[in-house]
Design a protein around this motif. Sequence first.
Motif, PDB file in Angstrom:
ATOM      1  N   ALA A 143       0.844  -1.197   0.000  1.00  0.00           N
ATOM      2  CA  ALA A 143       0.000   0.000   0.000  1.00  0.00           C
ATOM      3  C   ALA A 143       0.880   1.249   0.000  1.00  0.00           C
ATOM      4  CB  ALA A 143      -0.921   0.001   1.211  1.00  0.00           C
ATOM      5  N   ARG A 144       0.568   2.167  -0.901  1.00  0.00           N
ATOM      6  CA  ARG A 144       1.326   3.401  -1.040  1.00  0.00           C
ATOM      7  C   ARG A 144       0.353   4.561  -1.198  1.00  0.00           C
ATOM      8  NH1 ARG A 144       4.441  -0.182  -0.398  1.00  0.00           N
ATOM      9  NH2 ARG A 144       6.429  -0.621  -1.402  1.00  0.00           N
ATOM     10  N   GLY A 145       0.884   5.765  -1.078  1.00  0.00           N
ATOM     11  CA  GLY A 145       0.075   6.948  -1.291  1.00  0.00           C
ATOM     12  C   GLY A 145       0.925   8.188  -1.456  1.00  0.00           C
ATOM     13  N   VAL A 146       0.309   9.218  -1.984  1.00  0.00           N
ATOM     14  CA  VAL A 146       0.933  10.529  -2.113  1.00  0.00           C
ATOM     15  C   VAL A 146      -0.048  11.571  -1.595  1.00  0.00           C
ATOM     16  CG1 VAL A 146       2.438   9.916  -4.051  1.00  0.00           C
ATOM     17  CG2 VAL A 146       0.143  10.770  -4.512  1.00  0.00           C
ATOM     18  N   ARG A 147       0.489  12.727  -1.236  1.00  0.00           N
ATOM     19  CA  ARG A 147      -0.346  13.788  -0.659  1.00  0.00           C
ATOM     20  C   ARG A 147      -1.429  14.252  -1.632  1.00  0.00           C
ATOM     21  NH1 ARG A 147       0.523  15.852   3.931  1.00  0.00           N
ATOM     22  NH2 ARG A 147      -0.603  17.750   3.397  1.00  0.00           N
ATOM     23  N   TRP A 148      -2.613  14.441  -1.119  1.00  0.00           N
ATOM     24  CA  TRP A 148      -3.753  14.906  -1.896  1.00  0.00           C
ATOM     25  C   TRP A 148      -3.552  16.337  -2.369  1.00  0.00           C
ATOM     26  CZ3 TRP A 148      -6.669  19.109  -0.297  1.00  0.00           C
ATOM     27  CH2 TRP A 148      -6.414  19.561   1.004  1.00  0.00           C
ATOM     28  N   ASP A 149      -2.738  17.111  -1.632  1.00  0.00           N
ATOM     29  CA  ASP A 149      -2.537  18.533  -1.937  1.00  0.00           C
ATOM     30  C   ASP A 149      -1.117  18.835  -2.413  1.00  0.00           C
ATOM     31  OD1 ASP A 149      -1.284  18.052   0.493  1.00  0.00           O
ATOM     32  OD2 ASP A 149      -2.125  19.815   1.490  1.00  0.00           O
ATOM     33  N   ASP A 150      -0.425  17.837  -2.925  1.00  0.00           N
ATOM     34  CA  ASP A 150       0.949  18.014  -3.388  1.00  0.00           C
ATOM     35  C   ASP A 150       0.973  19.012  -4.547  1.00  0.00           C
ATOM     36  OD1 ASP A 150       3.515  17.704  -4.588  1.00  0.00           O
ATOM     37  OD2 ASP A 150       3.659  15.666  -3.801  1.00  0.00           O
ATOM     38  N   PRO A 151       1.777  20.069  -4.456  1.00  0.00           N
ATOM     39  CA  PRO A 151       1.834  21.041  -5.556  1.00  0.00           C
ATOM     40  C   PRO A 151       2.384  20.463  -6.862  1.00  0.00           C
ATOM     41  CG  PRO A 151       3.352  21.659  -3.773  1.00  0.00           C
ATOM     42  CD  PRO A 151       2.568  20.465  -3.308  1.00  0.00           C
ATOM     43  N   ALA A 152       3.030  19.307  -6.804  1.00  0.00           N
ATOM     44  CA  ALA A 152       3.514  18.663  -8.038  1.00  0.00           C
ATOM     45  C   ALA A 152       2.361  18.275  -8.948  1.00  0.00           C
ATOM     46  CB  ALA A 152       4.350  17.433  -7.703  1.00  0.00           C
ATOM     47  N   PHE A 153       1.156  18.124  -8.384  1.00  0.00           N
ATOM     48  CA  PHE A 153      -0.005  17.689  -9.168  1.00  0.00           C
ATOM     49  C   PHE A 153      -1.024  18.801  -9.381  1.00  0.00           C
ATOM     50  CE2 PHE A 153       0.996  14.021  -6.212  1.00  0.00           C
ATOM     51  CZ  PHE A 153       1.962  13.484  -7.036  1.00  0.00           C
ATOM     52  N   SER A 154      -1.148  19.702  -8.422  1.00  0.00           N
ATOM     53  CA  SER A 154      -2.123  20.808  -8.482  1.00  0.00           C
ATOM     54  C   SER A 154      -3.533  20.315  -8.786  1.00  0.00           C
ATOM     55  CB  SER A 154      -1.693  21.852  -9.512  1.00  0.00           C
ATOM     56  OG  SER A 154      -0.456  22.410  -9.154  1.00  0.00           O
ATOM     57  N   ILE A 155      -3.975  19.301  -8.056  1.00  0.00           N
ATOM     58  CA  ILE A 155      -5.346  18.805  -8.228  1.00  0.00           C
ATOM     59  C   ILE A 155      -6.311  19.907  -7.783  1.00  0.00           C
ATOM     60  CG2 ILE A 155      -7.058  17.085  -7.495  1.00  0.00           C
ATOM     61  CD1 ILE A 155      -4.640  15.148  -7.098  1.00  0.00           C
ATOM     62  N   ALA A 156      -7.272  20.218  -8.613  1.00  0.00           N
ATOM     63  CA  ALA A 156      -8.248  21.277  -8.334  1.00  0.00           C
ATOM     64  C   ALA A 156      -9.451  20.703  -7.581  1.00  0.00           C
ATOM     65  CB  ALA A 156      -8.677  21.956  -9.627  1.00  0.00           C
ATOM     66  N   TRP A 157      -9.245  20.406  -6.310  1.00  0.00           N
ATOM     67  CA  TRP A 157     -10.337  19.913  -5.473  1.00  0.00           C
ATOM     68  C   TRP A 157     -11.405  20.992  -5.384  1.00  0.00           C
ATOM     69  CZ3 TRP A 157     -10.046  14.898  -4.238  1.00  0.00           C
ATOM     70  CH2 TRP A 157      -8.792  14.287  -4.265  1.00  0.00           C
ATOM     71  N   PRO A 158     -12.691  20.621  -5.306  1.00  0.00           N
ATOM     72  CA  PRO A 158     -13.748  21.634  -5.289  1.00  0.00           C
ATOM     73  C   PRO A 158     -13.759  22.480  -4.018  1.00  0.00           C
ATOM     74  CG  PRO A 158     -14.689  19.422  -5.191  1.00  0.00           C
ATOM     75  CD  PRO A 158     -13.220  19.263  -5.398  1.00  0.00           C
ATOM     76  N   PHE A 159     -13.219  21.956  -2.921  1.00  0.00           N
ATOM     77  CA  PHE A 159     -13.105  22.692  -1.659  1.00  0.00           C
ATOM     78  C   PHE A 159     -12.131  21.932  -0.765  1.00  0.00           C
ATOM     79  CE2 PHE A 159     -16.964  20.092  -1.512  1.00  0.00           C
ATOM     80  CZ  PHE A 159     -16.773  19.318  -0.374  1.00  0.00           C
ATOM     81  N   THR A 160     -11.705  22.565   0.304  1.00  0.00           N
ATOM     82  CA  THR A 160     -10.747  21.962   1.233  1.00  0.00           C
ATOM     83  C   THR A 160     -11.450  20.904   2.078  1.00  0.00           C
ATOM     84  OG1 THR A 160      -9.506  24.021   1.315  1.00  0.00           O
ATOM     85  CG2 THR A 160      -9.100  22.449   3.093  1.00  0.00           C
ATOM     86  N   PRO A 161     -10.856  19.718   2.196  1.00  0.00           N
ATOM     87  CA  PRO A 161     -11.475  18.664   3.008  1.00  0.00           C
ATOM     88  C   PRO A 161     -11.594  19.076   4.479  1.00  0.00           C
ATOM     89  CG  PRO A 161      -9.532  17.840   1.840  1.00  0.00           C
ATOM     90  CD  PRO A 161      -9.606  19.296   1.602  1.00  0.00           C
ATOM     91  N   SER A 162     -12.619  18.563   5.139  1.00  0.00           N
ATOM     92  CA  SER A 162     -12.787  18.806   6.577  1.00  0.00           C
ATOM     93  C   SER A 162     -12.550  17.535   7.390  1.00  0.00           C
ATOM     94  CB  SER A 162     -14.181  19.372   6.860  1.00  0.00           C
ATOM     95  OG  SER A 162     -15.177  18.513   6.340  1.00  0.00           O
ATOM     96  N   VAL A 163     -12.561  16.375   6.731  1.00  0.00           N
ATOM     97  CA  VAL A 163     -12.310  15.096   7.398  1.00  0.00           C
ATOM     98  C   VAL A 163     -11.260  14.348   6.591  1.00  0.00           C
ATOM     99  CG1 VAL A 163     -13.310  12.903   8.189  1.00  0.00           C
ATOM    100  CG2 VAL A 163     -14.718  14.980   8.198  1.00  0.00           C
ATOM    101  N   ILE A 164     -10.145  14.011   7.248  1.00  0.00           N
ATOM    102  CA  ILE A 164      -9.073  13.269   6.585  1.00  0.00           C
ATOM    103  C   ILE A 164      -8.377  12.431   7.652  1.00  0.00           C
ATOM    104  CG2 ILE A 164      -7.474  15.213   6.783  1.00  0.00           C
ATOM    105  CD1 ILE A 164      -6.242  14.308   4.101  1.00  0.00           C
TER     106      ILE A 164
END
Length: 180
Positions: A143-164
């Motif tokens: 199992a692996r993962g990368v940050r959801w907010d990593d600037p290397a990807f600039s994913i345009a999430w619709p809003f900031t998560p409140s539960v993580i």
Amino acid sequence: MKFIPTAVSGAFVVEIDARSDNRGMFARTFDAQSFAAQGLIPVYPQCNISQNHRRGTLRGMHYQAEPRPEVKIVRATRGKVFDVALDLRPDSPSYLKWASVELDAARHNAFYIPVGCAHGFLTLEDDCELFYQMSQAYVPELARGVRWDDPAFSIAWPFTPSVISERDAALESYSQETSL
């Protein structure tokens, strides 16, 4: 079924071809022959569900490393989510690009996420449930993962998560040397 290509090479939005009448609706949501005809993995020995109580819950960005990388087909069975596939394959034409789809239980659509892509989602309303078809059994040590907010990807999430989760919040930024 319709297979709609996305910005990530090999990732598809899968839409159903619904037949409706006075009884309601009927549609195929999976057919191994149709998937194989598209060149997609047609065998899924493991299925999972993810229940999420609150709007703003984020899960991701997860993948399983070699030697057992996995394909995922993800579908919302309750609620709506912003679902993301992130291409971590250095030899891919869409390397480090992402694609998103709003999975909606009322639309019965799905997202086919190929090997080598990380996956994550953000719930758009309370009480969401997702159903996953997995091409490989879960292997905890892979199992692996990368940050959801990593600037290397600039994913345009619709809003900031409140539960993580603590695990997801602590994921490292992306490094090609430690990926896949």
